[in-house]
Enzyme design. Sequence first.
Site, short mmCIF file in Angstrom:
data_model
loop_
_atom_site.label_atom_id
_atom_site.label_comp_id
_atom_site.label_asym_id
_atom_site.label_seq_id
_atom_site.Cartn_x
_atom_site.Cartn_y
_atom_site.Cartn_z
N LYS A 100 0.84 -1.21 0.00
CA LYS A 100 0.00 0.00 0.00
C LYS A 100 0.87 1.25 0.00
O LYS A 100 0.63 2.19 -0.76
CB LYS A 100 -0.90 0.01 1.24
CG LYS A 100 -1.62 1.33 1.47
CD LYS A 100 -2.46 1.33 2.72
CE LYS A 100 -1.72 1.70 3.98
NZ LYS A 100 -1.51 3.15 4.15
N ASN A 101 1.90 1.26 0.86
CA ASN A 101 2.68 2.48 1.03
C ASN A 101 3.60 2.78 -0.15
O ASN A 101 4.23 3.84 -0.19
CB ASN A 101 3.50 2.42 2.33
CG ASN A 101 2.62 2.63 3.55
OD1 ASN A 101 1.42 2.87 3.42
ND2 ASN A 101 3.22 2.53 4.73
N ARG A 127 -4.08 10.83 4.67
CA ARG A 127 -2.99 11.79 4.76
C ARG A 127 -2.07 11.77 3.54
O ARG A 127 -1.55 12.80 3.13
CB ARG A 127 -2.15 11.49 6.00
CG ARG A 127 -2.87 11.67 7.29
CD ARG A 127 -1.89 11.48 8.42
NE ARG A 127 -0.71 12.28 8.19
CZ ARG A 127 -0.58 13.54 8.53
NH1 ARG A 127 -1.55 14.17 9.13
NH2 ARG A 127 0.54 14.19 8.27
N CYS A 140 -4.47 12.98 13.26
CA CYS A 140 -5.07 11.66 13.07
C CYS A 140 -4.89 10.89 14.36
O CYS A 140 -4.21 11.34 15.27
CB CYS A 140 -4.49 10.94 11.88
SG CYS A 140 -2.95 10.12 12.19
N ARG A 169 1.14 14.51 13.63
CA ARG A 169 1.60 14.35 12.25
C ARG A 169 1.62 15.65 11.44
O ARG A 169 0.84 15.84 10.50
CB ARG A 169 0.78 13.28 11.52
CG ARG A 169 0.91 11.93 12.20
CD ARG A 169 0.12 10.86 11.51
NE ARG A 169 0.84 10.21 10.44
CZ ARG A 169 0.37 9.16 9.77
NH1 ARG A 169 -0.80 8.66 10.06
NH2 ARG A 169 1.08 8.60 8.82
N PRO A 170 2.53 16.56 11.80
CA PRO A 170 2.63 17.83 11.06
C PRO A 170 3.20 17.62 9.65
O PRO A 170 3.66 16.53 9.31
CB PRO A 170 3.61 18.65 11.90
CG PRO A 170 4.42 17.64 12.65
CD PRO A 170 3.54 16.44 12.85
N LEU A 194 8.00 19.55 7.46
CA LEU A 194 9.18 19.12 6.68
C LEU A 194 8.87 19.10 5.19
O LEU A 194 9.74 19.41 4.36
CB LEU A 194 9.64 17.73 7.14
CG LEU A 194 10.02 17.63 8.62
CD1 LEU A 194 10.31 16.19 9.01
CD2 LEU A 194 11.24 18.51 8.91
N ASP A 211 4.94 0.49 11.96
CA ASP A 211 3.72 -0.13 11.42
C ASP A 211 3.57 -1.60 11.83
O ASP A 211 2.55 -2.23 11.51
CB ASP A 211 3.69 -0.02 9.89
CG ASP A 211 3.35 1.39 9.44
OD1 ASP A 211 2.98 2.22 10.28
OD2 ASP A 211 3.46 1.66 8.22
N ILE A 267 8.32 6.79 16.88
CA ILE A 267 7.91 7.53 15.68
C ILE A 267 6.64 8.35 15.92
O ILE A 267 6.59 9.53 15.60
CB ILE A 267 7.67 6.56 14.49
CG1 ILE A 267 8.91 5.68 14.25
CG2 ILE A 267 7.30 7.34 13.23
CD1 ILE A 267 10.09 6.37 13.63
N ARG A 278 -8.60 -0.37 4.79
CA ARG A 278 -7.69 0.63 4.19
C ARG A 278 -6.39 -0.03 3.77
O ARG A 278 -5.76 0.41 2.81
CB ARG A 278 -7.36 1.72 5.22
CG ARG A 278 -8.48 2.70 5.48
CD ARG A 278 -7.99 3.81 6.37
NE ARG A 278 -6.67 4.25 5.92
CZ ARG A 278 -5.71 4.70 6.70
NH1 ARG A 278 -5.92 4.81 7.99
NH2 ARG A 278 -4.55 5.07 6.21
C1 UD1 Z 1 4.48 6.91 6.49
C2 UD1 Z 1 3.64 5.67 6.27
C3 UD1 Z 1 3.13 5.14 7.61
C4 UD1 Z 1 4.29 4.91 8.56
C5 UD1 Z 1 5.18 6.15 8.65
C6 UD1 Z 1 6.45 5.92 9.45
C7 UD1 Z 1 2.62 5.82 4.09
C8 UD1 Z 1 1.40 6.04 3.27
N1 UD1 Z 1 2.51 6.00 5.41
O1 UD1 Z 1 3.65 7.91 7.06
O2 UD1 Z 1 2.43 3.92 7.37
O3 UD1 Z 1 3.80 4.62 9.85
O4 UD1 Z 1 5.58 6.58 7.33
O5 UD1 Z 1 7.17 4.87 8.92
O6 UD1 Z 1 3.67 5.50 3.56
N2 UD1 Z 1 6.89 14.53 10.88
C9 UD1 Z 1 7.12 15.84 11.21
N3 UD1 Z 1 6.97 16.78 10.20
C10 UD1 Z 1 6.65 16.45 8.93
C11 UD1 Z 1 6.43 15.09 8.63
C12 UD1 Z 1 6.56 14.15 9.62
O7 UD1 Z 1 7.42 16.18 12.35
O8 UD1 Z 1 6.54 17.35 8.09
C13 UD1 Z 1 7.01 13.51 11.94
C14 UD1 Z 1 5.74 12.71 12.17
O9 UD1 Z 1 4.87 13.38 13.06
C15 UD1 Z 1 6.26 11.43 12.75
C16 UD1 Z 1 7.59 11.24 12.02
O10 UD1 Z 1 7.93 12.55 11.50
O11 UD1 Z 1 6.54 11.58 14.13
C17 UD1 Z 1 7.56 10.26 10.87
O12 UD1 Z 1 6.47 10.57 10.02
P1 UD1 Z 1 6.51 10.23 8.46
O13 UD1 Z 1 7.69 9.37 8.19
O14 UD1 Z 1 6.39 11.51 7.71
O15 UD1 Z 1 5.19 9.38 8.29
P2 UD1 Z 1 4.16 9.42 7.09
O16 UD1 Z 1 4.87 9.72 5.82
O17 UD1 Z 1 2.98 10.25 7.46
#
Ligand code: UD1
Length: 429
Positions: free
Chosen positions: A22-23, A102, A126, A131-132, A135, A316, A338, A408
Amino acid sequence: MERIRIVGGSALNGTIPISGAKNAALPLMIASILTPEPLVLENVPRLRDVNLLGRILGNHGVDMAIAGKRAGQSETTGQVMTLTARDIVDTTAPYDLVSQMRASFWVLGPLLARCGKAKVSLPGGCAIGTRPVDLHLMGLRALGASIDIENGYALAEAPRGLKGATISFPKVSVGATHNVLMAAVLARGTTVLENAAREPEIGDVAACLNKMGANITGIGTETLVIEGVDALHGARHAVLPDRIETGTYAMAVAMTGGDVQLEGARAGLLESALDVLRGSGVTITENNSGIRVARNGAGLQPVDVTTAPFPAFPTDLQAQLMALMCRAEGTSHITETIFENRFMHVQELARLGADISLNGEMATIRGVKRLTGAPVMATDLRASVSLVIAGLVAEGETTISRIYHLDRGFEQLEQKLGNCGATIERLAS
Ligand code: UD1
């Protein structure tokens, strides 16, 4: 509302086909925005998130066609999907769609790269944490985009196109890496992404982008170097196998005992998780067509595990491992680094008789001799499947509600487990 009913106590034996990830499928679908030519994706899983993203892309003007069934295919053979973004007719991704998933926020980078502008709703919080997207915005701004936040939307513009830059992420983010990578392939000059996520799904997307004419090196490392190109063309790409689905079923077999071939799985995608299972007493062997998982008789040993970005243990699979450790012969510790709020399954597992205490980001799981069936509620995608794993050994009947979370991310879950001997069914209400 649909529920899943499980009667615990049966060992799992047989073969489970592993679906496309999926990812990876989601960002690969989004990559279609980058070219007017058709992008053909093979091995796309049949999932609610895939369908929803199809609607979101359709709103931008992307045509999506799914090939019909071919001779020799079963209902678990992945779909072949053709996405064609001949004209992007709308660069807005509205709140009612983005808030449901997201990952749809990742259209921002490709829309900016192709059209020079985009208006994408901020996804909001969520269940598993805040989940900001700071970045994502930081990376795209570094490529020269101007981005304002107004009325809940990111309003982005790059009228003269994007320009390559060196971007060092202060924190590893899968989503930000996807978003900025997909923008950088069409930026002028060289982009260097430092401290990029190394998840295999990033590598899969980068490999597909290269087939489309992009020039990305450093795939699989924490530094991606992208030489921008003027345009991308169509390509054909098969989605890699789902390592989270693989790990989930491996843990299900570890829980119930038995012997199952995970067909199409690739051990190299989840070594850290397989090592944890081996340490716990599960037999895991790689063969030509997948991974075989077996546990016969021996008890489960407790583990100490911390989630972290790839190649470490994935967040995950945290909930699934916790369910498994509820039956270990001793006390396990699982630390979640995470997502700050990814322990909602703890209260539901407790309803099945688990003994888990929480202290900040660490869970202490004291193995118990028996779990007993109960009605429980799914809270998010991975948490819900941890309840399935627990239900498979809980004495009597477990019913799980709010299973739209499961749909999902897990294709044909009841069929895959049922074919291996589990007593599991979907109830209409
Ligand atoms: C993706 C995966 C999700 C997985 C996660 C971590 C998909 C569709 N989803 O989610 O299944 O659990 O990676 O492996 O691939 N963060 C910030 N600022 C940002 C972005 C992220 O602070 O702009 C933080 C998040 O809050 C979190 C960490 O970084 O604590 C990792 O998040 P991220 O790797 O971005 O997760 P997703 O891409 O949302």
